[in-house]
Design a protein around this motif. Structure first.
Motif, PDB file in Angstrom:
ATOM      1  N   SER A 107      79.349  84.302 123.500  1.00  0.00           N
ATOM      2  CA  SER A 107      80.589  85.006 123.868  1.00  0.00           C
ATOM      3  C   SER A 107      80.558  85.456 125.323  1.00  0.00           C
ATOM      4  O   SER A 107      81.544  85.305 126.059  1.00  0.00           O
ATOM      5  CB  SER A 107      80.795  86.215 122.948  1.00  0.00           C
ATOM      6  OG  SER A 107      80.914  85.821 121.604  1.00  0.00           O
ATOM      7  N   ALA A 108      79.415  86.022 125.758  1.00  0.00           N
ATOM      8  CA  ALA A 108      79.285  86.465 127.155  1.00  0.00           C
ATOM      9  C   ALA A 108      79.392  85.289 128.113  1.00  0.00           C
ATOM     10  O   ALA A 108      80.114  85.349 129.119  1.00  0.00           O
ATOM     11  CB  ALA A 108      77.956  87.190 127.344  1.00  0.00           C
ATOM     12  N   PHE A 109      78.682  84.206 127.814  1.00  0.00           N
ATOM     13  CA  PHE A 109      78.661  83.040 128.695  1.00  0.00           C
ATOM     14  C   PHE A 109      80.045  82.389 128.771  1.00  0.00           C
ATOM     15  O   PHE A 109      80.516  82.021 129.852  1.00  0.00           O
ATOM     16  CB  PHE A 109      77.621  82.035 128.192  1.00  0.00           C
ATOM     17  CG  PHE A 109      77.444  80.842 129.072  1.00  0.00           C
ATOM     18  CD1 PHE A 109      76.703  80.927 130.247  1.00  0.00           C
ATOM     19  CD2 PHE A 109      78.024  79.622 128.742  1.00  0.00           C
ATOM     20  CE1 PHE A 109      76.533  79.820 131.064  1.00  0.00           C
ATOM     21  CE2 PHE A 109      77.859  78.514 129.559  1.00  0.00           C
ATOM     22  CZ  PHE A 109      77.112  78.610 130.721  1.00  0.00           C
ATOM     23  N   GLY A 126      67.365  87.565 131.513  1.00  0.00           N
ATOM     24  CA  GLY A 126      68.775  87.187 131.555  1.00  0.00           C
ATOM     25  C   GLY A 126      69.706  88.382 131.467  1.00  0.00           C
ATOM     26  O   GLY A 126      70.659  88.502 132.244  1.00  0.00           O
ATOM     27  N   LEU A 127      69.426  89.284 130.524  1.00  0.00           N
ATOM     28  CA  LEU A 127      70.298  90.441 130.349  1.00  0.00           C
ATOM     29  C   LEU A 127      70.266  91.354 131.560  1.00  0.00           C
ATOM     30  O   LEU A 127      71.311  91.750 132.081  1.00  0.00           O
ATOM     31  CB  LEU A 127      69.887  91.220 129.095  1.00  0.00           C
ATOM     32  CG  LEU A 127      70.649  92.539 128.916  1.00  0.00           C
ATOM     33  CD1 LEU A 127      72.126  92.277 128.654  1.00  0.00           C
ATOM     34  CD2 LEU A 127      70.051  93.368 127.791  1.00  0.00           C
ATOM     35  N   LEU A 131      73.170  84.472 132.456  1.00  0.00           N
ATOM     36  CA  LEU A 131      73.635  84.310 131.080  1.00  0.00           C
ATOM     37  C   LEU A 131      73.121  83.011 130.461  1.00  0.00           C
ATOM     38  O   LEU A 131      72.922  82.931 129.233  1.00  0.00           O
ATOM     39  CB  LEU A 131      75.165  84.348 131.043  1.00  0.00           C
ATOM     40  CG  LEU A 131      75.785  85.696 131.428  1.00  0.00           C
ATOM     41  CD1 LEU A 131      77.307  85.614 131.435  1.00  0.00           C
ATOM     42  CD2 LEU A 131      75.318  86.800 130.490  1.00  0.00           C
ATOM     43  N   LEU A 132      72.874  82.007 131.277  1.00  0.00           N
ATOM     44  CA  LEU A 132      72.267  80.767 130.788  1.00  0.00           C
ATOM     45  C   LEU A 132      70.843  81.039 130.297  1.00  0.00           C
ATOM     46  O   LEU A 132      70.412  80.516 129.252  1.00  0.00           O
ATOM     47  CB  LEU A 132      72.260  79.720 131.904  1.00  0.00           C
ATOM     48  CG  LEU A 132      72.153  78.249 131.495  1.00  0.00           C
ATOM     49  CD1 LEU A 132      73.315  77.852 130.580  1.00  0.00           C
ATOM     50  CD2 LEU A 132      72.143  77.368 132.739  1.00  0.00           C
ATOM     51  N   ILE A 133      70.109  81.859 131.027  1.00  0.00           N
ATOM     52  CA  ILE A 133      68.759  82.257 130.603  1.00  0.00           C
ATOM     53  C   ILE A 133      68.820  83.041 129.302  1.00  0.00           C
ATOM     54  O   ILE A 133      67.993  82.858 128.398  1.00  0.00           O
ATOM     55  CB  ILE A 133      68.071  83.088 131.708  1.00  0.00           C
ATOM     56  CG1 ILE A 133      67.775  82.206 132.927  1.00  0.00           C
ATOM     57  CG2 ILE A 133      66.789  83.732 131.194  1.00  0.00           C
ATOM     58  CD1 ILE A 133      67.319  82.978 134.152  1.00  0.00           C
ATOM     59  N   LEU A 134      69.825  83.915 129.184  1.00  0.00           N
ATOM     60  CA  LEU A 134      70.013  84.681 127.950  1.00  0.00           C
ATOM     61  C   LEU A 134      70.219  83.742 126.756  1.00  0.00           C
ATOM     62  O   LEU A 134      69.622  83.932 125.681  1.00  0.00           O
ATOM     63  CB  LEU A 134      71.210  85.617 128.102  1.00  0.00           C
ATOM     64  CG  LEU A 134      71.487  86.585 126.954  1.00  0.00           C
ATOM     65  CD1 LEU A 134      70.410  87.657 126.877  1.00  0.00           C
ATOM     66  CD2 LEU A 134      72.864  87.239 127.133  1.00  0.00           C
ATOM     67  N   LEU A 135      71.038  82.718 126.939  1.00  0.00           N
ATOM     68  CA  LEU A 135      71.253  81.733 125.881  1.00  0.00           C
ATOM     69  C   LEU A 135      69.967  80.978 125.544  1.00  0.00           C
ATOM     70  O   LEU A 135      69.634  80.772 124.374  1.00  0.00           O
ATOM     71  CB  LEU A 135      72.333  80.741 126.318  1.00  0.00           C
ATOM     72  CG  LEU A 135      73.782  81.063 125.955  1.00  0.00           C
ATOM     73  CD1 LEU A 135      74.721  80.043 126.599  1.00  0.00           C
ATOM     74  CD2 LEU A 135      73.966  81.066 124.444  1.00  0.00           C
TER      75      LEU A 135
END
Length: 397
Positions: free
Chosen positions: A380-382, A316-317, A286-290
């Motif tokens: 929100s996910a993180f 990330g996803l 999730l950090l990669i997604l951000l």
């Protein structure tokens, strides 16, 4: 769930078959995205109007997940898959030959409803795997599914630009006929594990959704993550049609091919469970997604920025997606299809919301609006994972 005497052994050939077919079937949901500009021009409607095609496909997929996938616990799975594939073929042909915009909307919804077969394969892989192999085997099937999602955009973009958007759906129908023959010839049958009525089956789905906090958290993370990616992929075609890119559907579809790099890397995340906890793997995913939004926003008017951003958002996803499923499939229950139903319905509701809000963001604030929507979903996910993940995941470690 350990393999039992009633079920076949999960051979390498069966695992590969499920992975390949997952990619072929799930691609039906995404062929429309690079073609939206062509469809808008053909029917002489606005971009925001034609974006409803992508929204309805995702809503339809969530509908199919809710009402069809639980039947994998109640019915003989191979027969269910064969019937569903026949319906997929009809929906794709309806899309290919529809002459009114409303026909496209209806066809898109039913393409989504019927293209849920990969979500019968994923629980099957989990059900037939030993605990040590579960994450790896889920990752294998998911890698086929994810590559199918990403390559579908590239493939449809090229086909659409060369021969028109209708040709893509005709080809898709032909591929589903091939899939039906492969399932009929090679897929083994699995014995049902639920003997109640359809009403009690659906009631048990709702009961799982209410009583399993690990499943609830995984579902929220998945929904928010997929919403973030859907916001960017649905509007990317509109963004790149303008300055400074002035690109066609084939170039936009090429970003699906680029995203496959991230998806392929994510397929190996299951092999890291011996070195890291699930909490840690999801945290980093999730950090990669951000991080992807830094490149998508600040480099959003350059090819290099979008390329790096798309690779990171897919990595990330998809990494978090695989670990989310590994997480709730570890729960002590044989209701694998119903667990997956709760998760995937949430996942695609999040995707539908991301697609809708991404289109709204594009309409009112252009690329900045899209990036704002995607960032809010990712945060929100993180945040949910950081606040609640350690407690739930350590309980289910």
């Amino acid at each position: 769930m350990q393999t039992n005497a009633q079920n076949p052994r999960l051979t390498s050939a069966i695992l590969w078959l499920m992975a390949v077919l997952s990619g072929l079937v799930v691609a039906n949901n995404y062929y429309n995205q690079p073609l939206l500009g062509l469809i808008a021009a053909d029917f002489q409607v606005t971009e925001s109007t034609v974006s409803k095609i992508a929204v309805l496909t995702q809503i339809g997929y969530a509908f199919g997940l809710l009402f069809i996938v639980p039947l994998g616990d109640k019915l003989w799975r191979k027969k269910l898959i064969l019937v569903d594939l026949a319906l997929v073929i009809l929906a794709l042909l309806f899309m290919a030959f529809a002459q009114q915009l409303m026909g496209l909307f209806i066809a898109s919804f039913f393409i989504g409803v019927t293209s849920v077969i990969p979500q019968l394969f994923v629980p099957m892989a989990a059900e037939l795997s030993s605990p040590e192999e579960k994450s790896v085997n889920i990752g294998m099937v998911m890698s086929g599914l994810l590559i199918g999602i990403l390559l579908s955009r590239f493939f449809s973009g090229v086909i659409g630009e060369l021969w028109g958007w209708r040709t893509m759906f005709e080809i898709a129908a032909g591929m589903m006929i091939l899939a039906w023959l492969l399932v009929y010839r090679y897929l083994p049958e699995l014995r049902p594990n639920f003997k109640g009525s359809y009403g009690s089956l659906m009631q048990s789905v709702w009961q799982l959704a209410k009583t399993q906090p690990v499943l609830q958290l995984a579902s929220f993370r998945g929904a928010m993550g997929f919403g973030a990616m859907s916001a960017v992929f649905t509007t990317l075609v509109f963004h790149m049609e303008g300055d400074p890119f002035n690109a066609g559907s084939s170039v936009v579809g090429g970003f699906g091919l680029i995203g496959a790099v991230g998806a392929l890397a994510a397929a190996f995340v299951g092999r890291l469970v011996q070195r890291f906890t699930r909490y840690q793997l999801i945290y980093y995913a999730l950090l990669i997604l951000l991080l992807s939004w830094v490149f998508i926003y600040f480099g959003g008017y350059t090819y290099w920025g979008l390329i790096i951003g798309i690779i990171l958002i897919d990595l990330g996803l998809q990494s978090s997606h695989i670990m989310n499923q590994s997480d709730f499939f570890a729960l002590p229950t044989n209701a694998t299809n119903r667990l997956n139903t709760v998760y995937m319905v949430s996942y695609f509701i999040g995707g539908s919301l991301g697609t809708y809000l991404g289109a709204v963001g594009w309409q009112y604030a252009g690329w900045t609006g899209v990036c704002f929507v995607g960032t809010v979903f990712s945060v929100s996910a993180f945040s949910a994972h950081v606040l609640l993940g350690r407690v739930f995941l350590m309980k289910n470690k």
